[in-house]
Write an enzyme that holds these catalytic residues in place. Sequence first.
Site, short mmCIF file in Angstrom:
data_model
loop_
_atom_site.label_atom_id
_atom_site.label_comp_id
_atom_site.label_asym_id
_atom_site.label_seq_id
_atom_site.Cartn_x
_atom_site.Cartn_y
_atom_site.Cartn_z
N ASP A 1 49.38 -8.08 -43.18
CA ASP A 1 50.65 -8.19 -42.48
C ASP A 1 51.87 -8.71 -43.26
OD1 ASP A 1 48.65 -7.58 -40.73
OD2 ASP A 1 49.39 -8.83 -39.11
N GLU B 1 39.79 -17.34 -36.79
CA GLU B 1 40.42 -16.20 -37.45
C GLU B 1 40.77 -16.52 -38.91
OE1 GLU B 1 44.22 -15.20 -35.77
OE2 GLU B 1 44.20 -13.17 -36.58
C1 6A9 Z 1 49.09 -8.05 -30.99
C2 6A9 Z 1 48.90 -9.58 -29.05
C3 6A9 Z 1 47.69 -11.03 -25.95
C4 6A9 Z 1 45.80 -9.25 -37.65
O1 6A9 Z 1 41.88 -8.64 -36.55
C5 6A9 Z 1 42.78 -7.69 -36.13
C6 6A9 Z 1 44.04 -7.73 -36.95
C7 6A9 Z 1 43.73 -7.44 -38.41
O2 6A9 Z 1 43.34 -6.10 -38.56
C8 6A9 Z 1 44.89 -7.69 -39.31
O3 6A9 Z 1 44.50 -7.54 -40.63
N1 6A9 Z 1 44.69 -9.03 -36.78
C9 6A9 Z 1 45.43 -9.09 -39.10
O4 6A9 Z 1 46.52 -9.31 -39.93
C10 6A9 Z 1 45.04 -9.32 -35.38
C11 6A9 Z 1 46.06 -8.41 -34.81
C12 6A9 Z 1 46.34 -8.71 -33.40
C13 6A9 Z 1 47.47 -7.92 -32.85
C14 6A9 Z 1 47.69 -8.31 -31.44
C15 6A9 Z 1 49.22 -8.23 -29.55
C16 6A9 Z 1 48.34 -9.55 -27.69
O5 6A9 Z 1 48.52 -10.77 -27.06
#
Ligand code: 6A9
Length: 792
Positions: free
Chosen positions: A528, A762
Site C-alpha cells: 500500500d 496483522e
Molecule cells: C478496506 C475496510 C470495515 C492490506 O490482507 C488484506 C490486505 C492486503 O492484501 C494488503 O497487502 N490488507 C494490505 O496492505 C487489508 C486490506 C483491507 C481493506 C479493507 C475496507 C472495511 O471496513
Amino acid sequence: IWFFYALWMRSSLAKRVVTLHPSPPVLDSNSTSAKVSPERFWGSYRPQVYFGMKTRSPRSIVAGMMWMHQRSDTDINLRHTCEQGDRLQGYGWLMHDGITFGVQEIRDNDFTLTTEFVKRMGGDHGGDWTWRVTAKQHSSASQAPVISLLFYAAADTQGSLEAQVEERNRLASITGFSEELGNFKITFRKPLTGELSSAKYASYHYLQTVSPGLEKLTDIVKLSLNRRFVYSPPSGEKRHCIAVDTYKPPPHHNQQKPADTRKESDFVVHQVTVQTPFQIEVLFESGSFHNRPNQLVGSIMTEELEKRKAEFNLKFEKTFGLQSKGFSQTYIKFAKAALSNMLGGMGYFYGQSVVQSVYNEYPLLYPEGALFTAVPSRSFFPRGFLWDEGFHQLLLSKWDPQLSREAIAHWIGLMNMEGWIPREQILGDEARSKVPAEFVVQRNENANPPTLFLALQEIIKHVSANPDKAESELTLPFLRRLFPRLKTWFEWYNITQAGPLPNSYRWRGRDKDTNLFLNPKTLTSGLDDYPRASHPSANERHVDLHCWMALSSRIMASIARLLGEPHQDYEHSHQVLSDNNLLNELHWSEQLSAFSDFGNHTHAVSLQQEKVYVPPGQPRHQFPVARLVRIVRRAPKLQYVNALGYVSLFPFLLQILQPDSPKLEHILRDMRDSNKLWTPYGLRSLSKADPLYMKRNTEHDAPYWRGPIWININYLAVRALHHYGNIEGPYKEKAAALYEELRTNIINNVYRQYLETGYIWEQYEDTTGRGQGSHPFTGWSALTVLMMAEQY
Ligand code: 6A9
C-alpha cells in the site's frame, strides 16, 4: 460505416472486462456439490461469524449462533459477526482439520464459550453434524453469568424452514427442506451442567420470521428483542431477561432500496437462557441418512471429538514435527491455533464483483462466481484477497493438498478473458455489507502480486522431489486444467504491467490525486503506502514486480515442462528476468547501495495545512476545515527512489540473486542494522533512516508499510536466508547465522503477543513488538507455523 464500427468496437471492448476466460472450466460445475464432494459439503465456511456453518453452494441454508450476556446494567450486547468492537479477550479455532471437526474458544468478559462441531457422513446430502457449546464462567466473575444463546437457521432465497414448538415457547427443532439438502431436521437439546449430569433450568424463546438477506440477520434479531421477559430459576432470584419476541418487518414503502425487494427467506431462531456452567448440543440430521447407528450426542459426541482431536494431534506432528524439534507444549498449542484458524477461516463465497475498465463509463457486474478461499482476518476483512491467498496456500498445502488445489482452482477460475483476476473479492450481499462503497469497484488495469505461483511452486515440488504417487496423479491433471489460464495470466502481467524499458515492470493504478498524499499509494503492489516515486508516471520501474515476474516465469517454465508443453519462451523470460546484470542495471542504486524503484521523484515533500481563505468579518466555522496537502519543495526528476525496506529486498526475498552476488553483502548488512531494518521482533518494512519512516500519508492515514513488521515478508526473508545459508557461496555462514536469529525473533514475538493479547495480529510494532492493526489476523501471520517447522 466507420461510426458503427467504432460503436461496435467500443461495446465489445466494454464487455471484455466481464467476459470470463474461454477455456474449459477449471472446476466442474458440480465440484463442490454434496454428490461429488460430500465430506467438504458442510463446513465452517462463514468466517465472518463467530460460529456458523453452511454448505459449499451458492445459496446455502446457513446455521449460526449469536449470544448475549443477560445483565441489567449494560446495553444489549448481542454478538454475532466477528467485530473488533466487541472487544472479546480472544477467539479462534484451537483445532480444526478443515473437514471433519473443529474446536473453538471464545473468551468474552466474564465467561468462555467453547464451540465444537463434528460431522458425520451418511446419506446423499453431506450427512449430519453436531454442535456442542460449553460455557464456563471466569474465576474473576463475581457471580455466575446468565447467558442467552441464540441458535438459528436461515435460508437464502431457496428452501424452507419450519419451527417445531414444544412446551409453550421452547423451539425443540427446525425441520426444513432444500433441493441440495433434501429433508433435514435441526434439534436443540436442553442444557446440562456437563455431559453426564442432569438438566438445568433454562428459559426459552423463539422467533420464526423471514429475512431479505443474510446480512440482515443481526438487525432482525436486535429489532425483535424485548425486555419484558423474566428468568426465574426455581432456586434463585428472578430477574429481567431480554429475549426475541415478535418481529415486525419495517413497512414497505415506495422509496425502498432495491436490496430490500429481494425475495424473503425463512429465518428461525431458538433462544435458550441459562446460567453458567452449562453445555448444550444442537444436531443436524440429514433426511437421507437412513442407517444412522445412533445419535451423535452426549458421550458418543465426546468419544467422536476425542478421536478427532487425537488424529489431529498426530497429523499435526507428522506434518510439522514441532515436538521433535523441541518446542514446548504451549508453543505447539499456539501453532495449532494458528493453523486451525486459517483452516477455520476458509469461506465459500458466491456473488458478483463490481468491475470497471477504461471502456466503461460506469462499473459493471462481473459474472456470478464462487470462491472457496481462506481469509486474512475473520473480523475486519473476511473475504478473499488475491496475493494473501498465495501465502495462505503455502501453509495449507502442507496440511491438505486437495484443499489447496481447490482454493487455487477457484481463484484461477475467476479470471476474465483478458487474464485479469479481481484483487479483492467482495462476493454477495453479506460480504458487500462490510465494505465502504468507494472500495468496492475493482479495475482491470490493477494487478496484485502473483503469489499463487508461490503456492503452485509448492505443489509441483511434491511432484518432482517427493514423488508421492497418489499426489502427483492428482496434481498433473489439475495443472493441465489450470494451464491455459496460467498462460493468459502470465501474459496479462507481462503486457499490462510492462515498464518503460525492455524487461522492466511498473505497477498500474497508483493514487492519482498526488497533492493529497505524502506519497501516492500503490495498493496493487500489496505494500500500500510503501514509498515509491513521489510523482507517479509512465517512467517508473518497480523492483518488486520485476522479481515477481522473474519468479512467475520460472514456475511457468516448470509447469510447462511437467506437462510436456512448450516451455522455451518461459525459460527464456526467466533467464532474462533473473539475469543479475540486468537487475543491477535497472534497479541497483549506487547511492543507496541497495535495489530500488526508479521514477520521477523528489525527497523534498511534506504535508502542511492547506490555507483556507476566510474573508474578513466572516465566521470561521462556515468555511471548510483546513486539510493537509502536500508541499513539494524541490521539483521531481528521474532518479532512484532510494527507499530502503521490503521493496529493496525483493531480489533476495524471491531468491533471484546468485549466491555469489556481491549485492548480498549489502543486503545482509542492511537487514542486520538496527538503525535500518533489524528489530528484535522481525524486519521492519521501512528503514528507520528513511525520511518517510512512520510518516502518515494523510491526516487520516496512519503509516502502514512504513515501519511496522509484516509476517508474510518476514517469512520470505527467513526462507531466503535458509536458502542462501544452505548453498555454497561467500555469504553462506552469514546467512545461516542471520537465519537462526531472525527466525527465533519472529516466532517468539508472534507467540508472546498471542499469549498476552489473545490474538495473532496483522502487523507488529517495530519498537515494542506489540501486535497492531486488524485482529485476529490468521492469514499470512500464521506462516509463523512454517517458520517453526522450518518448511520453506
Ligand atoms: C478496506 C475496510 C470495515 C492490506 O490482507 C488484506 C490486505 C492486503 O492484501 C494488503 O497487502 N490488507 C494490505 O496492505 C487489508 C486490506 C483491507 C481493506 C479493507 C475496507 C472495511 O471496513
